[in-house]
Design a protein around this motif. Structure first.
Motif, PDB file in Angstrom:
ATOM      1  N   ALA A   2      36.146  41.070  48.555  1.00  0.00           N
ATOM      2  CA  ALA A   2      37.492  41.640  48.444  1.00  0.00           C
ATOM      3  C   ALA A   2      37.460  42.923  47.618  1.00  0.00           C
ATOM      4  N   SER A   3      36.692  42.897  46.525  1.00  0.00           N
ATOM      5  CA  SER A   3      36.578  44.079  45.674  1.00  0.00           C
ATOM      6  C   SER A   3      35.925  45.233  46.420  1.00  0.00           C
ATOM      7  N   LYS A   4      34.857  44.935  47.165  1.00  0.00           N
ATOM      8  CA  LYS A   4      34.161  45.974  47.911  1.00  0.00           C
ATOM      9  C   LYS A   4      35.058  46.543  49.012  1.00  0.00           C
ATOM     10  N   ALA A   5      35.858  45.695  49.647  1.00  0.00           N
ATOM     11  CA  ALA A   5      36.745  46.150  50.715  1.00  0.00           C
ATOM     12  C   ALA A   5      37.746  47.177  50.211  1.00  0.00           C
ATOM     13  N   VAL A  39      41.258  41.544  54.522  1.00  0.00           N
ATOM     14  CA  VAL A  39      41.610  41.876  53.140  1.00  0.00           C
ATOM     15  C   VAL A  39      42.859  42.752  53.101  1.00  0.00           C
ATOM     16  N   LYS A  40      42.917  43.756  53.957  1.00  0.00           N
ATOM     17  CA  LYS A  40      44.085  44.630  53.980  1.00  0.00           C
ATOM     18  C   LYS A  40      45.352  43.879  54.353  1.00  0.00           C
ATOM     19  N   ASP A  41      45.228  42.973  55.305  1.00  0.00           N
ATOM     20  CA  ASP A  41      46.399  42.172  55.697  1.00  0.00           C
ATOM     21  C   ASP A  41      46.871  41.302  54.542  1.00  0.00           C
ATOM     22  N   ALA A  42      45.923  40.730  53.795  1.00  0.00           N
ATOM     23  CA  ALA A  42      46.274  39.891  52.645  1.00  0.00           C
ATOM     24  C   ALA A  42      46.941  40.728  51.560  1.00  0.00           C
ATOM     25  N   VAL A  43      46.430  41.936  51.332  1.00  0.00           N
ATOM     26  CA  VAL A  43      47.032  42.847  50.349  1.00  0.00           C
ATOM     27  C   VAL A  43      48.469  43.160  50.726  1.00  0.00           C
ATOM     28  N   ALA A  44      48.697  43.450  52.021  1.00  0.00           N
ATOM     29  CA  ALA A  44      50.040  43.791  52.485  1.00  0.00           C
ATOM     30  C   ALA A  44      50.996  42.612  52.362  1.00  0.00           C
ATOM     31  N   ARG A  45      50.534  41.407  52.714  1.00  0.00           N
ATOM     32  CA  ARG A  45      51.398  40.225  52.653  1.00  0.00           C
ATOM     33  C   ARG A  45      51.775  39.868  51.225  1.00  0.00           C
ATOM     34  N   MET A  46      50.823  40.028  50.320  1.00  0.00           N
ATOM     35  CA  MET A  46      51.025  39.563  48.951  1.00  0.00           C
ATOM     36  C   MET A  46      51.543  40.650  48.009  1.00  0.00           C
ATOM     37  N   GLY A  47      51.553  41.896  48.480  1.00  0.00           N
ATOM     38  CA  GLY A  47      52.026  42.985  47.635  1.00  0.00           C
ATOM     39  C   GLY A  47      51.110  43.261  46.459  1.00  0.00           C
ATOM     40  N   VAL A 102      50.131  39.172  41.245  1.00  0.00           N
ATOM     41  CA  VAL A 102      49.086  38.837  42.204  1.00  0.00           C
ATOM     42  C   VAL A 102      47.768  39.442  41.723  1.00  0.00           C
ATOM     43  N   ARG A 103      46.735  38.625  41.696  1.00  0.00           N
ATOM     44  CA  ARG A 103      45.421  39.080  41.253  1.00  0.00           C
ATOM     45  C   ARG A 103      44.493  39.225  42.448  1.00  0.00           C
ATOM     46  N   LEU A 104      43.376  39.900  42.218  1.00  0.00           N
ATOM     47  CA  LEU A 104      42.416  40.104  43.297  1.00  0.00           C
ATOM     48  C   LEU A 104      41.859  38.771  43.778  1.00  0.00           C
ATOM     49  N   GLU A 105      41.741  37.811  42.848  1.00  0.00           N
ATOM     50  CA  GLU A 105      41.273  36.478  43.237  1.00  0.00           C
ATOM     51  C   GLU A 105      42.205  35.846  44.261  1.00  0.00           C
ATOM     52  N   ASP A 106      43.512  36.099  44.106  1.00  0.00           N
ATOM     53  CA  ASP A 106      44.495  35.556  45.048  1.00  0.00           C
ATOM     54  C   ASP A 106      44.334  36.195  46.425  1.00  0.00           C
TER      55      ASP A 106
END
Length: 349
Positions: free
Chosen positions: A24-27, A42-50, A8-12
């Motif tokens: 996303a990067s600043k968050a 952003v945090k929710d997306a990070v958690a969902r996508m690992g 998973v990349r930051l773009e995703d």
């Protein structure tokens, strides 16, 4: 063959959260600079996508390691270990990782510990106390590492300091003890060499006694290691002197708790025969029986304020001034209020 999933990349993450790549990067790197709703997406997306950030790429891009080092004199004392959590969590919320070293009160070893941390890559350093070998400061200057000193504001004019005055806190607890009618006083402190905290606590205790014209016997002015055993040793030495004071003022809670334990073993009633006070208000102080009267050090607030200050120093945003926090006397049952006819020393068989 099993298909290997792409990392998973930051773009995703940005696409999943419905924000731009820059947002996303600043968050993730500067969450305090992003709106709460956006940060949550952003945090929710990070958690969902690992998603896991690439630390090497992040460091190369920013020319920062996102690591802050702290060097403690010891991790055996709950006073210091209790401050680690608030310091670490506060730094983590600002995107920094805390790396920890300790030197067990060995000034020369502190240099080696700090050198290893500097060579591993850090953006800032935190030193505990203000008494350090010149080589420590020279190393930080040579490597251009921003630094801050915590826990003590005594014996320094360095502006980036967060802590409290050990001298003032010691003076206040001694004055409180005297106000309870005690004039036969013994003092217990840790080694003073290379430790301004011990020196200033002793100075504060003695200043309060001198102000009240209270003389202290030489055998009642005791220095022992920072440990429970050190506290036990104090009581043994008082017993060996043939008489007990009415109160023992200790420079740390570890000393006080060790002294209380030895009193129990030696059949000395606390506070009936000997009152005892501590310094720090570690968790065990309130669990003792009787509860320990002590000085509450703002260890958690220190951790939070130090984290804020070191990041501000790294970002060249720190005000050039020291931050001195307040201590509080916590009254419990180990300190007895004496009547006028109870101030004489007691002989102990």
């Amino acid at each position: 063959m099993r298909k290997v999933k792409r990392k998973v990349r930051l773009e995703d993450v940005a696409r999943e959260a419905g924000v731009s790549l820059g947002t996303a990067s600043k968050a993730l790197s500067s969450p305090d600079k992003v709106k709460p709703d956006t940060l949550k997406k952003v945090k929710d997306a990070v958690a969902r996508m690992g998603y896991v950030r690439n630390g090497v790429a992040r460091s190369l891009a920013s020319r920062k390691t996102w690591r802050v080092a702290v060097v403690y004199p010891t991790l055996k004392n709950p006073m210091f270990s209790n401050s680690i959590d608030s310091l670490q969590q506060s730094l983590l919320s600002m995107g920094y990782q805390l790396v920890i070293g300790s030197h067990e009160y060995n000034k020369k070893y502190e240099i080696k510990v700090l050198q290893a941390l500097v060579e591993s890559g850090i953006d800032g350093a935190i030193l505990v106390g203000t008494d350090h070998d010149d080589a420590v400061f020279q190393m930080l200057v040579r490597y251009e590492i921003p630094y801050l000193m915590m826990w003590s504001t005594d014996e320094t004019s360095y502006p980036h300091t967060v802590g409290f005055s050990n001298r003032r806190a010691a003076y206040e607890i001694a004055k409180h003890v005297i106000s309870c009618g005690h004039r036969q006083v013994a003092l217990c402190g840790g080694p003073e060499e290379n430790n301004e905290r011990s020196r200033q606590r002793r100075a504060g205790f003695l200043a309060a006694l001198e102000e009240e014209n209270i003389d202290i016997k030489a055998e009642w002015l005791i220095e022992t290691p920072f440990s429970l055993d050190g506290g036990r040793e104090v009581v043994k030495r008082l017993l060996a002197s043939g008489e007990l004071p009415t109160v023992l003022i200790c420079g740390t809670d570890l000393h006080a708790i060790g002294a209380m334990h030895q009193c129990q073993l030696s059949d000395i009633d606390v506070p009936g025969e000997l009152s005892i006070t501590g310094f720090d208000d570690i968790e065990f102080a309130s669990a003792m029986s009787p509860g320990l009267t002590t000085v509450r050090v703002p260890m958690h607030d220190i951790g939070i304020e130090v984290a804020r200050a070191i990041v501000a120093i790294i970002d060249n945003e720190a005000p050039v001034e020291a931050l001195e926090l307040e201590t509080v006397i916590i009254e419990r049952e180990s300190l007895r209020l004496l009547k006028n006819n109870e101030t004489d020393v007691k002989t102990k068989d």
